[in-house]
Scaffold this motif. Structure first.
Motif, PDB file in Angstrom:
ATOM      1  N   GLN A 158       0.821  -1.161   0.000  1.00  0.00           N
ATOM      2  CA  GLN A 158       0.004   0.043   0.204  1.00  0.00           C
ATOM      3  C   GLN A 158       0.872   1.294   0.092  1.00  0.00           C
ATOM      4  O   GLN A 158       0.462   2.307  -0.776  1.00  0.00           O
ATOM      5  CB  GLN A 158      -0.995   0.190   1.033  1.00  0.00           C
ATOM      6  CG  GLN A 158      -1.938  -0.982   1.209  1.00  0.00           C
ATOM      7  CD  GLN A 158      -3.186  -0.971   2.229  1.00  0.00           C
ATOM      8  OE1 GLN A 158      -2.909  -0.016   3.016  1.00  0.00           O
ATOM      9  NE2 GLN A 158      -4.104  -1.662   1.927  1.00  0.00           N
ATOM     10  N   GLU A 159       1.808   1.320   0.887  1.00  0.00           N
ATOM     11  CA  GLU A 159       2.631   2.438   0.810  1.00  0.00           C
ATOM     12  C   GLU A 159       3.458   2.848  -0.481  1.00  0.00           C
ATOM     13  O   GLU A 159       3.556   3.807  -0.865  1.00  0.00           O
ATOM     14  CB  GLU A 159       3.617   2.306   2.214  1.00  0.00           C
ATOM     15  CG  GLU A 159       2.997   2.346   3.534  1.00  0.00           C
ATOM     16  CD  GLU A 159       3.970   2.529   4.396  1.00  0.00           C
ATOM     17  OE1 GLU A 159       5.059   2.923   4.426  1.00  0.00           O
ATOM     18  OE2 GLU A 159       3.351   2.559   5.627  1.00  0.00           O
ATOM     19  N   SER A 160       3.905   1.656  -1.075  1.00  0.00           N
ATOM     20  CA  SER A 160       4.547   1.899  -2.414  1.00  0.00           C
ATOM     21  C   SER A 160       3.462   2.608  -3.468  1.00  0.00           C
ATOM     22  O   SER A 160       3.732   3.345  -4.339  1.00  0.00           O
ATOM     23  CB  SER A 160       5.246   0.731  -3.118  1.00  0.00           C
ATOM     24  OG  SER A 160       4.427  -0.254  -3.270  1.00  0.00           O
ATOM     25  N   VAL A 161       2.297   1.941  -3.390  1.00  0.00           N
ATOM     26  CA  VAL A 161       0.996   2.500  -4.186  1.00  0.00           C
ATOM     27  C   VAL A 161       0.923   4.013  -3.951  1.00  0.00           C
ATOM     28  O   VAL A 161       0.849   4.844  -4.743  1.00  0.00           O
ATOM     29  CB  VAL A 161      -0.168   1.651  -3.924  1.00  0.00           C
ATOM     30  CG1 VAL A 161      -1.236   2.180  -4.979  1.00  0.00           C
ATOM     31  CG2 VAL A 161       0.072   0.390  -4.486  1.00  0.00           C
ATOM     32  N   HIS A 187      -9.292   6.383   3.704  1.00  0.00           N
ATOM     33  CA  HIS A 187      -9.160   7.016   5.333  1.00  0.00           C
ATOM     34  C   HIS A 187      -7.722   6.600   5.803  1.00  0.00           C
ATOM     35  O   HIS A 187      -6.995   7.705   6.691  1.00  0.00           O
ATOM     36  CB  HIS A 187     -10.364   6.086   6.098  1.00  0.00           C
ATOM     37  CG  HIS A 187     -10.251   6.655   7.528  1.00  0.00           C
ATOM     38  ND1 HIS A 187      -9.331   6.353   8.543  1.00  0.00           N
ATOM     39  CD2 HIS A 187     -11.044   7.627   8.340  1.00  0.00           C
ATOM     40  CE1 HIS A 187      -9.674   6.905   9.677  1.00  0.00           C
ATOM     41  NE2 HIS A 187     -10.557   7.819   9.706  1.00  0.00           N
ATOM     42  N   ARG A 188      -7.082   5.894   5.656  1.00  0.00           N
ATOM     43  CA  ARG A 188      -5.740   5.492   6.106  1.00  0.00           C
ATOM     44  C   ARG A 188      -4.688   6.429   5.712  1.00  0.00           C
ATOM     45  O   ARG A 188      -3.801   6.924   6.469  1.00  0.00           O
ATOM     46  CB  ARG A 188      -5.301   3.902   6.061  1.00  0.00           C
ATOM     47  CG  ARG A 188      -3.894   3.783   6.703  1.00  0.00           C
ATOM     48  CD  ARG A 188      -3.567   2.246   6.475  1.00  0.00           C
ATOM     49  NE  ARG A 188      -2.238   1.878   7.094  1.00  0.00           N
ATOM     50  CZ  ARG A 188      -1.897   0.617   7.075  1.00  0.00           C
ATOM     51  NH1 ARG A 188      -2.319  -0.214   6.475  1.00  0.00           N
ATOM     52  NH2 ARG A 188      -0.492   0.652   7.563  1.00  0.00           N
ATOM     53  N   TYR A 189      -4.819   6.876   4.460  1.00  0.00           N
ATOM     54  CA  TYR A 189      -3.847   7.306   3.646  1.00  0.00           C
ATOM     55  C   TYR A 189      -4.361   8.737   3.334  1.00  0.00           C
ATOM     56  O   TYR A 189      -3.622   9.629   2.554  1.00  0.00           O
ATOM     57  CB  TYR A 189      -3.362   6.473   2.340  1.00  0.00           C
ATOM     58  CG  TYR A 189      -2.640   5.352   2.906  1.00  0.00           C
ATOM     59  CD1 TYR A 189      -1.187   5.422   3.436  1.00  0.00           C
ATOM     60  CD2 TYR A 189      -3.151   4.137   2.558  1.00  0.00           C
ATOM     61  CE1 TYR A 189      -0.693   4.308   3.739  1.00  0.00           C
ATOM     62  CE2 TYR A 189      -2.420   3.126   3.106  1.00  0.00           C
ATOM     63  CZ  TYR A 189      -1.335   3.099   3.435  1.00  0.00           C
ATOM     64  OH  TYR A 189      -0.728   2.066   3.776  1.00  0.00           O
ATOM     65  N   ARG A 190      -5.411   9.099   3.682  1.00  0.00           N
ATOM     66  CA  ARG A 190      -6.105  10.709   3.234  1.00  0.00           C
ATOM     67  C   ARG A 190      -4.951  11.631   3.538  1.00  0.00           C
ATOM     68  O   ARG A 190      -5.080  12.499   2.771  1.00  0.00           O
ATOM     69  CB  ARG A 190      -7.378  10.834   3.992  1.00  0.00           C
ATOM     70  CG  ARG A 190      -7.201  10.989   5.384  1.00  0.00           C
ATOM     71  CD  ARG A 190      -8.597  11.197   6.062  1.00  0.00           C
ATOM     72  NE  ARG A 190      -9.006  12.456   5.449  1.00  0.00           N
ATOM     73  CZ  ARG A 190     -10.290  13.099   5.912  1.00  0.00           C
ATOM     74  NH1 ARG A 190     -11.140  12.169   6.606  1.00  0.00           N
ATOM     75  NH2 ARG A 190     -10.560  14.241   5.507  1.00  0.00           N
ATOM     76  N   LYS A 194      -1.434  13.310  -2.013  1.00  0.00           N
ATOM     77  CA  LYS A 194      -1.261  14.590  -2.710  1.00  0.00           C
ATOM     78  C   LYS A 194      -2.245  15.045  -3.513  1.00  0.00           C
ATOM     79  O   LYS A 194      -2.581  16.108  -3.732  1.00  0.00           O
ATOM     80  CB  LYS A 194       0.125  14.576  -3.414  1.00  0.00           C
ATOM     81  CG  LYS A 194       1.067  14.592  -2.276  1.00  0.00           C
ATOM     82  CD  LYS A 194       2.582  14.926  -3.123  1.00  0.00           C
ATOM     83  CE  LYS A 194       3.951  14.748  -1.993  1.00  0.00           C
ATOM     84  NZ  LYS A 194       5.080  15.072  -2.815  1.00  0.00           N
ATOM     85  N   PRO A 195      -3.090  13.828  -4.635  1.00  0.00           N
ATOM     86  CA  PRO A 195      -4.129  14.462  -5.100  1.00  0.00           C
ATOM     87  C   PRO A 195      -5.048  15.195  -4.367  1.00  0.00           C
ATOM     88  O   PRO A 195      -5.569  14.764  -3.355  1.00  0.00           O
ATOM     89  CB  PRO A 195      -4.782  13.139  -5.909  1.00  0.00           C
ATOM     90  CG  PRO A 195      -3.612  12.220  -5.768  1.00  0.00           C
ATOM     91  CD  PRO A 195      -2.842  12.466  -4.274  1.00  0.00           C
ATOM     92  N   SER A 196      -5.636  16.249  -5.020  1.00  0.00           N
ATOM     93  CA  SER A 196      -6.415  17.126  -4.172  1.00  0.00           C
ATOM     94  C   SER A 196      -7.884  16.709  -3.874  1.00  0.00           C
ATOM     95  O   SER A 196      -8.541  16.719  -2.839  1.00  0.00           O
ATOM     96  CB  SER A 196      -6.699  18.590  -4.736  1.00  0.00           C
ATOM     97  OG  SER A 196      -5.562  19.108  -4.853  1.00  0.00           O
ATOM     98  N   PHE A 197      -8.430  15.885  -4.848  1.00  0.00           N
ATOM     99  CA  PHE A 197      -9.821  15.448  -4.663  1.00  0.00           C
ATOM    100  C   PHE A 197      -9.695  13.738  -4.868  1.00  0.00           C
ATOM    101  O   PHE A 197      -9.178  13.299  -5.948  1.00  0.00           O
ATOM    102  CB  PHE A 197     -10.743  15.754  -5.958  1.00  0.00           C
ATOM    103  CG  PHE A 197     -12.104  15.333  -5.746  1.00  0.00           C
ATOM    104  CD1 PHE A 197     -13.018  15.881  -4.696  1.00  0.00           C
ATOM    105  CD2 PHE A 197     -12.457  14.207  -6.302  1.00  0.00           C
ATOM    106  CE1 PHE A 197     -14.332  15.525  -4.772  1.00  0.00           C
ATOM    107  CE2 PHE A 197     -14.032  13.855  -6.311  1.00  0.00           C
ATOM    108  CZ  PHE A 197     -14.856  14.557  -5.130  1.00  0.00           C
ATOM    109  N   VAL A 198     -10.012  13.132  -3.927  1.00  0.00           N
ATOM    110  CA  VAL A 198      -9.934  11.784  -3.839  1.00  0.00           C
ATOM    111  C   VAL A 198     -11.373  10.943  -3.590  1.00  0.00           C
ATOM    112  O   VAL A 198     -12.176  11.634  -2.784  1.00  0.00           O
ATOM    113  CB  VAL A 198      -8.948  11.071  -2.736  1.00  0.00           C
ATOM    114  CG1 VAL A 198      -7.395  11.747  -3.330  1.00  0.00           C
ATOM    115  CG2 VAL A 198      -9.269  11.406  -1.425  1.00  0.00           C
ATOM    116  N   MET A 199     -11.897  10.054  -4.323  1.00  0.00           N
ATOM    117  CA  MET A 199     -12.987   9.338  -4.061  1.00  0.00           C
ATOM    118  C   MET A 199     -12.895   8.068  -4.542  1.00  0.00           C
ATOM    119  O   MET A 199     -12.213   7.502  -5.118  1.00  0.00           O
ATOM    120  CB  MET A 199     -14.098  10.135  -4.882  1.00  0.00           C
ATOM    121  CG  MET A 199     -13.848   9.932  -6.494  1.00  0.00           C
ATOM    122  SD  MET A 199     -15.353  10.618  -7.474  1.00  0.00           S
ATOM    123  CE  MET A 199     -16.565   9.634  -6.974  1.00  0.00           C
ATOM    124  N   GLY A 200     -13.664   7.207  -3.865  1.00  0.00           N
ATOM    125  CA  GLY A 200     -13.844   5.717  -4.072  1.00  0.00           C
ATOM    126  C   GLY A 200     -14.937   5.710  -5.113  1.00  0.00           C
ATOM    127  O   GLY A 200     -16.108   6.377  -4.970  1.00  0.00           O
TER     128      GLY A 200
END
Length: 263
Positions: A158-161, A187-190, A194-200
């Motif tokens: 996950q961290e490398s992703v 939630h864990r990496y929010r 760095k992307p400003s808008f993140v969504m599932g």
């Protein structure tokens, strides 16, 4: 920062439109308002973590404390699901309209192409990702996709992703993984992303890439998109929808009659 659609600041708009339904938080926002908030987030480099509420997620949040935390602590929670729209209205909550995650995603692809924003595509199978990128290339030849990665990575990766997403220079991130995995990841990496808008976006890549077909507009308008999906994948989906829809009906029935009793 002001929202050009409403004249309110983004913070005030989001705060004022937040409510709860059957214990689940959600924002009373239209598609236009949601897209405006997402666009402003990318312009101003102001992070927004977006998610949606539907019947299955609302029911599962009641027994899954992590999922409830992941959803509740998101910045922006749209109502995706006709059942939630109708149920909330039945209890007197004025939901303006259904704002489906797949429609947000498709609109944001267009906005990215028009404004030069770069999306990162995370999730689904490799061949689905490739199909999504081919369609984007046809519909938006000038769109630059910051990067893409399938959803089949191990927890220790996950961290490398996250590092790859951040190194890509993406303005927005779409995560096409199932619930609750995508909610837990975001939630864990929010704070690290760095992307400003993140969504599932759940199974939206499967739809956009043509792996599964979306229900016709009349079926969606009738609130039967879930049934259309069950018909396409009965062995995988029928039990899930049966269990969650039954649990939701009980919750809604109880809340409706409790409200009447109080009045």
């Amino acid at each position: 920062m002001s929202n050009t659609t409403t004249g309110w600041s983004d913070h005030d708009l989001i705060a004022a439109r937040r409510t709860e339904f059957l214990g689940a938080p959600m924002h009373m926002l239209t598609m236009v308002e949601t897209l405006s908030l997402a666009t402003e987030a990318m312009i101003e480099k102001k992070p927004i973590h977006h998610t949606v509420i539907n019947v299955a997620k609302l029911v599962n949040m009641r027994s899954n404390a992590e999922l409830r935390q992941d959803v509740s602590e998101a910045d922006l929670i749209n109502v995706d699901g006709a059942g939630v729209v109708w149920g909330a209205r039945l209890l007197g909550i004025r939901v303006p309209e259904r704002v489906a995650g797949v429609d947000i995603m498709e609109n944001l692809f267009r906005i990215c192409a028009e404004r030069g924003f770069k999306p990162f595509l995370l999730g689904a199978e490799t061949h689905v990702l490739e199909a999504v990128q081919r369609r984007l290339g046809r519909e938006y030849p000038g769109l630059v996709v910051a990067g893409a990665r399938d959803g089949y990575f191990k927890p220790e990766e996950q961290e490398s992703v996250v590092a790859a997403i951040n190194a890509s220079g993406a303005d927005c991130l779409f995560v096409a993984m199932p619930t609750p995995r995508k909610e837990r990841f975001l939630h864990r990496y929010r704070n690290a992303l760095k992307p400003s808008f993140v969504m599932g976006v759940g199974g939206s890549f499967d739809v956009y890439g043509g792996k599964v077909s979306r229900a016709p507009k009349l079926v969606r308008a009738a609130g039967l998109e879930w049934l259309y999906r069950v018909v396409q994948e009965p062995h995988r989906l029928w039990r899930r929808y049966y269990d969650t829809n039954r649990a939701y009906a009980r919750l809604l029935w109880s809340a409706y009659w409790s409200r009447d009793a109080r009045n």
